[in-house]
Design a protein around this motif. Structure first.
Motif, PDB file in Angstrom:
ATOM      1  N   LEU A   1       7.529  23.242 -29.271  1.00 54.69           N
ATOM      2  CA  LEU A   1       8.513  24.238 -29.697  1.00 54.69           C
ATOM      3  C   LEU A   1       9.468  24.622 -28.573  1.00 54.69           C
ATOM      4  N   GLY A   2       8.936  24.700 -27.327  1.00 51.66           N
ATOM      5  CA  GLY A   2       9.788  25.054 -26.198  1.00 51.66           C
ATOM      6  C   GLY A   2      10.864  24.015 -25.964  1.00 51.66           C
ATOM      7  N   SER A   3      10.472  22.733 -25.982  1.00 48.45           N
ATOM      8  CA  SER A   3      11.436  21.642 -25.792  1.00 48.45           C
ATOM      9  C   SER A   3      12.434  21.601 -26.940  1.00 48.45           C
ATOM     10  N   LYS A   4      11.934  21.823 -28.156  1.00 52.76           N
ATOM     11  CA  LYS A   4      12.811  21.787 -29.322  1.00 52.76           C
ATOM     12  C   LYS A   4      13.887  22.867 -29.233  1.00 52.76           C
ATOM     13  N   ALA A   5      13.495  24.076 -28.821  1.00 57.45           N
ATOM     14  CA  ALA A   5      14.458  25.176 -28.690  1.00 57.45           C
ATOM     15  C   ALA A   5      15.493  24.860 -27.606  1.00 57.45           C
ATOM     16  N   LYS A   6      15.020  24.287 -26.484  1.00 52.92           N
ATOM     17  CA  LYS A   6      15.926  23.963 -25.383  1.00 52.92           C
ATOM     18  C   LYS A   6      16.978  22.943 -25.818  1.00 52.92           C
ATOM     19  N   PHE A   7      16.541  21.905 -26.539  1.00 57.98           N
ATOM     20  CA  PHE A   7      17.489  20.858 -26.911  1.00 57.98           C
ATOM     21  C   PHE A   7      18.352  21.246 -28.101  1.00 57.98           C
ATOM     22  N   LEU A   8      17.885  22.159 -28.934  1.00 58.92           N
ATOM     23  CA  LEU A   8      18.752  22.675 -29.992  1.00 58.92           C
ATOM     24  C   LEU A   8      19.885  23.494 -29.378  1.00 58.92           C
ATOM     25  N   GLU A   9      19.551  24.272 -28.347  1.00 61.79           N
ATOM     26  CA  GLU A   9      20.575  25.034 -27.629  1.00 61.79           C
ATOM     27  C   GLU A   9      21.555  24.085 -26.942  1.00 61.79           C
ATOM     28  N   LEU A  10      21.036  23.016 -26.368  1.00 62.94           N
ATOM     29  CA  LEU A  10      21.899  22.033 -25.701  1.00 62.94           C
ATOM     30  C   LEU A  10      22.813  21.341 -26.713  1.00 62.94           C
ATOM     31  N   LYS A  11      22.294  21.132 -27.931  1.00 62.36           N
ATOM     32  CA  LYS A  11      23.121  20.530 -28.993  1.00 62.36           C
ATOM     33  C   LYS A  11      24.327  21.407 -29.293  1.00 62.36           C
ATOM     34  N   THR A  12      24.132  22.722 -29.348  1.00 62.40           N
ATOM     35  CA  THR A  12      25.267  23.611 -29.614  1.00 62.40           C
ATOM     36  C   THR A  12      26.281  23.553 -28.470  1.00 62.40           C
ATOM     37  N   ASP A  13      25.802  23.365 -27.227  1.00 63.53           N
ATOM     38  CA  ASP A  13      26.721  23.211 -26.091  1.00 63.53           C
ATOM     39  C   ASP A  13      27.549  21.943 -26.232  1.00 63.53           C
ATOM     40  N   ILE A  14      26.907  20.857 -26.703  1.00 60.74           N
ATOM     41  CA  ILE A  14      27.619  19.595 -26.917  1.00 60.74           C
ATOM     42  C   ILE A  14      28.692  19.774 -27.993  1.00 60.74           C
ATOM     43  N   LEU A  15      28.330  20.386 -29.113  1.00 64.74           N
ATOM     44  CA  LEU A  15      29.291  20.597 -30.195  1.00 64.74           C
ATOM     45  C   LEU A  15      30.444  21.494 -29.743  1.00 64.74           C
ATOM     46  N   SER A  16      30.130  22.512 -28.927  1.00 68.50           N
ATOM     47  CA  SER A  16      31.181  23.389 -28.393  1.00 68.50           C
ATOM     48  C   SER A  16      32.160  22.604 -27.526  1.00 68.50           C
ATOM     49  N   ASN A  17      31.630  21.654 -26.769  1.00 72.74           N
ATOM     50  CA  ASN A  17      32.513  20.873 -25.899  1.00 72.74           C
ATOM     51  C   ASN A  17      33.332  19.842 -26.666  1.00 72.74           C
ATOM     52  N   PHE A  18      32.820  19.354 -27.803  1.00 73.91           N
ATOM     53  CA  PHE A  18      33.664  18.551 -28.694  1.00 73.91           C
ATOM     54  C   PHE A  18      34.841  19.386 -29.169  1.00 73.91           C
ATOM     55  N   ALA A  19      34.561  20.619 -29.573  1.00 77.93           N
ATOM     56  CA  ALA A  19      35.618  21.522 -30.032  1.00 77.93           C
ATOM     57  C   ALA A  19      36.603  21.822 -28.899  1.00 77.93           C
ATOM     58  N   TYR A  20      36.073  21.980 -27.680  1.00 79.53           N
ATOM     59  CA  TYR A  20      36.911  22.250 -26.506  1.00 79.53           C
ATOM     60  C   TYR A  20      37.890  21.097 -26.270  1.00 79.53           C
ATOM     61  N   CYS A  21      37.401  19.855 -26.415  1.00 83.71           N
ATOM     62  CA  CYS A  21      38.272  18.686 -26.257  1.00 83.71           C
ATOM     63  C   CYS A  21      39.395  18.716 -27.288  1.00 83.71           C
ATOM     64  N   LYS A  22      39.033  18.995 -28.529  1.00 84.50           N
ATOM     65  CA  LYS A  22      40.041  19.029 -29.593  1.00 84.50           C
ATOM     66  C   LYS A  22      41.066  20.127 -29.340  1.00 84.50           C
ATOM     67  N   MET A  23      40.604  21.255 -28.856  1.00 86.19           N
ATOM     68  CA  MET A  23      41.516  22.352 -28.536  1.00 86.19           C
ATOM     69  C   MET A  23      42.511  21.915 -27.465  1.00 86.19           C
ATOM     70  N   ASN A  24      42.010  21.272 -26.415  1.00 89.57           N
ATOM     71  CA  ASN A  24      42.890  20.866 -25.321  1.00 89.57           C
ATOM     72  C   ASN A  24      43.813  19.720 -25.701  1.00 89.57           C
ATOM     73  N   LEU A  25      43.460  18.986 -26.757  1.00 93.35           N
ATOM     74  CA  LEU A  25      44.332  17.919 -27.249  1.00 93.35           C
ATOM     75  C   LEU A  25      45.294  18.426 -28.320  1.00 93.35           C
ATOM     76  N   GLY A  26      45.283  19.757 -28.545  1.00 90.10           N
ATOM     77  CA  GLY A  26      46.221  20.358 -29.490  1.00 90.10           C
ATOM     78  C   GLY A  26      45.783  20.283 -30.937  1.00 90.10           C
ATOM     79  N   LYS A  27      44.533  19.859 -31.204  1.00 91.91           N
ATOM     80  CA  LYS A  27      44.018  19.774 -32.580  1.00 91.91           C
ATOM     81  C   LYS A  27      43.322  21.094 -32.914  1.00 91.91           C
TER      82      LYS A  27
END
Length: 438
Positions: free
Chosen positions: A204-230
């Motif tokens: 459960l500890g590892s699962k929570a850590k990597f679920l949180e990391l997944k949200t960081d990855i998705l946020s950075n996809f959004a960050y890329c799109k923002m900086n590309l004007g999308k």
């Protein structure tokens, strides 16, 4: 002794069951010190700093390093530090707590001491190197953080948790450095690895850590799109991230995507909406006592007030955020603040001050390979030269900035239009060319 412990450190000492009579003489002083720190019944004073609140653990770490007691060093690093506010209660491991509270330099100090103490003992220090790299990133040293993540990826099995975590953080740091050609493919690879891991994870500890990391990855996809004007795509993706965080109860992580929604609204020139969103994020940061987030939000409120021509409020928030970044020793935030103040000084007609601020921000960004950020500073310089009627410097600097945007892979006409609208060049040109009535 009973088990009425009120501090995790007291429980930890009891669980260790150390008999001081059996401790080697040369280590005895260290273990006596650890016992005194962990078993101290006195609460920190009400005006204690965030660092003073966890000194019993940071000082214990020092003595455990001197004793080469790796297992107990790990126990201290994972001890849950409670954050209790009027709105929420949650706990973070020691180093994550320090980073959350904006005390990343202390994490660097702790991780360096651990590495130096155990590097010749054959101990696997990869998890400590990840903590060190996270702290480096928070203090603005993204190139060194990336180097550590790359090294960890090279020296770890691709199926291991360390590899997946290092790969994800490498991708995020590359995106934050505006290295999109390397960062975006690594984001995609990391997302696949994390989703595969989550499907089979039992811990459960590892699962929570990597679920949180997944949200960081998705946020950075959004960050890329923002900086590309999308902006529309970025806004949708940030909304999805917010939904996951709310469902999982990760309330201390909600602030980042919420602030970015406010930034997107500002870039779309929906300024009043942007201010409202940022104020909402600010209220949440106060709720969870997230001081670094407050500094960051004040920085973006300054941008929004500047766009609303409220230069007094813009300068107040801009200088507050600059002071906050200096206190956190966050070089990236400091240079962002200098750029922001540069644009405010342009609007106030204080062009010499603007040039000084843009040059200071540009030099750091260029040295650290932040092409897009460096280009933004150069374009600010160009506008400053225009306002000073130094037209040769304006043209030379303008083309230098456009070339940097091209190298960063984000040059397009909509960006150029937004920049000149943002710096109010068009109204300025019209005012200069408008004929006086006869």
């Amino acid at each position: 002794m009973g088990n009425n412990f009120k501090e995790p450190g007291q429980l930890l000492w009891a669980e260790w069951g150390i008999n001081l009579d059996e401790v080697p003489f040369e280590q005895l002083d260290h273990y006596i010190a650890v016992e005194n720190y962990l078993m101290d019944d006195d609460d920190p004073p009400s005006d204690a700093t965030d660092l003073e609140n966890v000194e019993r653990y940071t000082k214990s770490l020092h003595h455990l390093c001197k004793s080469k007691d790796w297992n107990r060093v790990q126990s201290i690093l994972t001890v849950p530090i409670s954050i209790n506010t009027t709105a929420v209660s949650f706990a973070l491991p020691l180093c994550d707590y320090l980073i959350f509270k904006g005390i990343s330099p202390k994490v660097l100090e702790l991780t360096n001491e651990i590495i130096n103490s155990f590097q010749d003992t054959g101990t696997d220090l990869r998890s400590i190197r990840i903590l060190k790299a996270k702290a480096l990133g928070k203090t603005g040293n993204l190139p060194e953080a990336s180097r550590i993540y790359e090294e960890l990826c090279l020296n770890s099995s691709q199926n291991s948790e360390i590899y997946i975590e290092a790969k994800a953080h490498l991708a995020i740091s590359q995106v934050q450095r505006e290295l999109y050609q390397e960062g975006i493919p690594n984001l995609k690879c990391s997302l696949r690895l994390i989703e595969s891991f989550l499907e089979s994870a039992n811990n459960l500890g590892s699962k929570a850590k990597f679920l949180e990391l997944k949200t960081d990855i998705l946020s950075n996809f959004a960050y890329c799109k923002m900086n590309l004007g999308k902006f529309k795509e970025a806004r949708i993706q940030y909304s999805q991230v917010l939904q996951i965080l709310e469902e999982q109860g990760m309330f201390h992580k909600i602030i980042n995507p919420l602030v970015h929604q406010g930034i997107i609204e500002r870039k779309e020139f929906r300024i009043n909406k942007s201010i409202a969103t940022l104020e909402k994020a600010r209220a949440k940061a106060i709720e969870v006592e997230d001081k670094p987030a407050l500094v960051w939000i004040e920085h973006h409120l300054s941008w929004a007030f500047r766009m609303n021509k409220n230069y007094k409020q813009a300068e107040v928030f801009g200088k507050k955020s600059l002071d906050g970044y200096k206190n956190m020793e966050d070089q990236r935030g400091i240079t962002d603040s200098y750029e922001l103040l540069g644009f405010i000084f342009i609007d106030k007609g204080e062009n010499h001050k603007a040039v000084k601020n843009f040059k200071g921000a540009f030099n750091w960004r260029k040295e650290n390979g932040k092409m897009q950020g460096a280009a933004s500073c150069i374009m600010g310089l160009a506008i400053s030269y225009w306002r000073q009627r130094q037209f040769f410097k304006f043209i030379k600097t303008l083309f230098e900035g456009l070339n940097l945007y091209r190298k960063a892979g984000v040059l397009n006409w909509s960006r150029i239009y937004r920049l000149f609208k943002f710096t109010r060049v068009f109204p300025h040109l019209l005012l200069r060319n408008k004929k006086k009535p006869i």
